[in-house]
Each structure stands twice: as C-alpha cells, then as structure tokens.
Design a protein around this motif. Sequence first.
Motif, PDB file in Angstrom:
ATOM      1  N   ASN A  38      -1.922  -2.330   8.561  1.00  0.00           N
ATOM      2  CA  ASN A  38      -0.847  -1.344   7.393  1.00  0.00           C
ATOM      3  C   ASN A  38       0.373  -2.167   7.494  1.00  0.00           C
ATOM      4  O   ASN A  38       1.430  -1.316   8.278  1.00  0.00           O
ATOM      5  N   SER A  50     -11.213  -0.260   3.819  1.00  0.00           N
ATOM      6  CA  SER A  50      -9.578  -1.207   5.214  1.00  0.00           C
ATOM      7  C   SER A  50     -10.357  -2.693   5.454  1.00  0.00           C
ATOM      8  O   SER A  50     -11.393  -2.304   5.631  1.00  0.00           O
ATOM      9  N   ASP A  51      -9.685  -3.248   5.879  1.00  0.00           N
ATOM     10  CA  ASP A  51     -10.118  -4.490   7.230  1.00  0.00           C
ATOM     11  C   ASP A  51      -9.521  -3.489   8.093  1.00  0.00           C
ATOM     12  O   ASP A  51      -8.320  -3.964   8.284  1.00  0.00           O
ATOM     13  N   ASP A  77      -4.845   0.935   9.611  1.00  0.00           N
ATOM     14  CA  ASP A  77      -5.059  -0.550   9.476  1.00  0.00           C
ATOM     15  C   ASP A  77      -4.856  -1.002   8.257  1.00  0.00           C
ATOM     16  O   ASP A  77      -4.538  -0.266   7.044  1.00  0.00           O
ATOM     17  N   GLY A 118      -5.176  -1.103   3.885  1.00  0.00           N
ATOM     18  CA  GLY A 118      -6.252  -0.868   2.662  1.00  0.00           C
ATOM     19  C   GLY A 118      -6.908  -2.115   2.201  1.00  0.00           C
ATOM     20  O   GLY A 118      -5.656  -3.044   1.368  1.00  0.00           O
ATOM     21  N   CYS A 158      -5.561   5.045   8.462  1.00  0.00           N
ATOM     22  CA  CYS A 158      -4.917   4.765   8.058  1.00  0.00           C
ATOM     23  C   CYS A 158      -4.149   3.481   8.058  1.00  0.00           C
ATOM     24  O   CYS A 158      -3.216   3.304   7.411  1.00  0.00           O
ATOM     25  N   ARG A 201     -11.484   5.691   1.106  1.00  0.00           N
ATOM     26  CA  ARG A 201     -10.766   4.360   1.534  1.00  0.00           C
ATOM     27  C   ARG A 201     -10.548   3.591   2.030  1.00  0.00           C
ATOM     28  O   ARG A 201     -11.200   4.052   3.136  1.00  0.00           O
ATOM     29  N   ASP A 211       0.829  -0.872  -0.069  1.00  0.00           N
ATOM     30  CA  ASP A 211      -0.514   0.379  -0.003  1.00  0.00           C
ATOM     31  C   ASP A 211       1.160   1.462  -0.163  1.00  0.00           C
ATOM     32  O   ASP A 211       1.889   1.389   1.069  1.00  0.00           O
TER      33      ASP A 211
END
Length: 405
Positions: free
Chosen positions: A380, A374-375, A392, A394, A390, A372, A215
């Motif tokens: 990340n 995400s899970d 986490d 992507g 962000c 975005r 990512d």
Amino acid sequence: MPYGQVNVAPTLGRRALLAGTGGALMLAALPTSARASHTTTASAPTATAGAARTSLVSQGTMLVHADMHNHTVASDGDGSPEAAFASMREAGLDVAALTDHATLFAIEGLSSSEWRTTGDLANAANDPGQFTAIRGFEWSHPLQGHINVWNTSDFADLLRAGSPGSLYNWLTGRPGGLASFNHPGRELGRFNNFSFSASARDQLVGLEMFNRTDDYLFEGLSSGLTSPLVACLNAGWRPGLTGVTDEHGTTWGFHEGKGRSGLWVTENTRAAVFEAMAARRSFATRVSGLRVDATANGVRMGGVLNVTSGDVRFLLDLDRGPVWDGKPLRIQVLRPGTSVPTVVDVIDTVNGRVTDFTVPLNVADGDWVVLRISDPSLTNGTPGPAGHPCNDFGVAYTSPWWLRS
C-alpha cells in the motif's frame, strides 16, 4: 432539449487563476503528495477485455464500468468538454460524468452558460442502453473538501452553499440529487469531520476510496487523523464505495491503475444508473475489467442485514477475466475501529472464484462491514499502522453492509 433531472427512491484564464491567488488557497490545504499529483503525467492508455458482466451470486442486474468524476477547461482541467464524453466511450467506459468545479462567483469554476453547455453535451452523448453520459458538478471548498453532485437541474457554488451543512440543505431541496464525498481526507476540514446530517444521508451515496492512483483508506493517518472510511461510516453516513480518475488532462478514460467504479444496473440508462447508486450497488477499484459482487446472508452489498449478532455468510464473486487467471488475492473483512478499521478475518482466494466464507458479527462492535480485496504481493502506497493487514495493495472495496441496530 435541456438536461433533465431524473427522479429516483458550476480575459484571465481559469488555469492562470488557479495558479495564482485562488489556486494557491485551494492547493495550500493539500498535503505535498496531493499537490504534486495535480501535475503528474498520466500513464499511457491500456485496455483489457476483463470479465463477463453477469454476477455469479445475484440475479437481475448487469455490471457497467463507470467514472463519475472528470474535469475540463470549464474549471481546472486541460481538455475541451466537447471531446470528453467521446473519449470516455472510446476508452470502454459504460457510464461517465463531467463534474467541473463549482467554487465562488464562477471565477475558478463553472459558469451558468458552461453548466448549460455541459448538459447539452451530455444529452448529445447519451445513448440509452449503450452509454450513459451524465452532467454533474464538484462543490469545492478549499478547507472543508469537495463533494460531487449529480442529477440536479442547477448547481451550487460557494456563494449558494458556503459550508458542507448548507450544501446538504441545498441538496435535500432537490430530492433526485445524489452526492459523493470526494478524495476524503485530502482537505484538512474533512467536511467538518464528516458531521452527520440525517436528512441528507440517503442522498450521500458515495465515498471515494480510490482517487487517481491513491487508496484513501489511511489518508491523513500520518497527521494524526482517523481513516476517512472509519470517520465517515462511524459518523452515521451510509455511502456506497467508489473509485474515480478525477481526470484533469485530455485522455479521459484511458488510464490503467486509476480509480473507477463498478455499478450493478438493470439497464444502462440514467434512471437505472441513479437507482443503482442510490441502492449502493457499487464497488470501488483501480483496475479495468474487474467484476465484484457480494452478498451477506443473501443481501447484496449496500444493504441492511437483519442481524444484530451471529454468523453471517458471505459470497464474493471476483473476476478480472483471463488476464488474471490463477492470480492470488486476499479478502479482508473490515469492521469499525477507533482510528483505523478493525480486520476481523482475512481469507485467501484466487481470481475467477466465488469465495464462500462465514464471519461472526455483532452490532455491539459497530453497525457496518466492508470487504477489501487486495494483492498481497504489492504494498500500500499510503500504509496504516505497522503490521495492519491492509498495508498491502488495495484492488477493490465492496460497498458496506449495515447491521440492524
């Protein structure tokens, strides 16, 4: 018949050379993690049926799954170009491109004969309505970065275009040509820090957010650089967002967890694919079978909103089919920031749902917005500042919308 351009609104093997002086120059510009990724063994092929191809929030187009960045022995890949398109079609891709490196004097990249051969192979593999095969090339500068180009009748190596600016000038002389910023931020020059060319803006249609398994949202941040997404969009470029495998091995298309793109096309043909790319009707992901479509005040991702300030209503269609039934996911609304994107809202959602939400936007805070997905259960691998939403895992990025200024 030679490979045609579609009109829309490049005794010692090269692998050995890349491992020697020329290759050392290219790899010296990469961070250690990126150099290592060139030798990472691909995961075993897997497949998933995925979601249906019809959007729940817009009409008139269908989803195709695409990988627009792949390599062969014509540059620094391992596999024969004769095998590549068949592999990608067998793997379930609907649209695929070969983009071997164009470097300098064809020493480490495409020769004119290989360029013609790639065009012949793309024509042979192209099956309008079923599978779109595309020839392109990757302009490759060891310090400034790499840029993919598609839909041109010739190619530019570093002899023809030795800087990003000269490549943009070359590209604008080929009105149907389209291009993308590849693995943005990996090379330290970062396209002269995304120096803007107004004349080339409409033809620069892509920014890779997923390259291989990475990512790129926070790429380079640990070295004091700005998020590539922020740097590119704040500079004035208007790319769609994409994912690619950047395949250098022999199992093109068979990679779960590597980048890929979704394109919303009117039909699966070259002309329609290039039209969708030019319209920025694309999303980036790194999971197979995912469907993402989104509107903001009725305008599809990639479009311009007739808004300077006020509430904007988003509809996000997000589905990967039964394999993700009930899976919790998260939507992050990204807006311009100084070094990283500002997250102005976070919305919890579930796979298979159309999520309807409203966010106040003001062009005084910047002229772009990106969603975005995400899970939240995973992290990340290239995190941003501590506590950034962000950090986490992507899953996908929509293409941006731009506010009227």
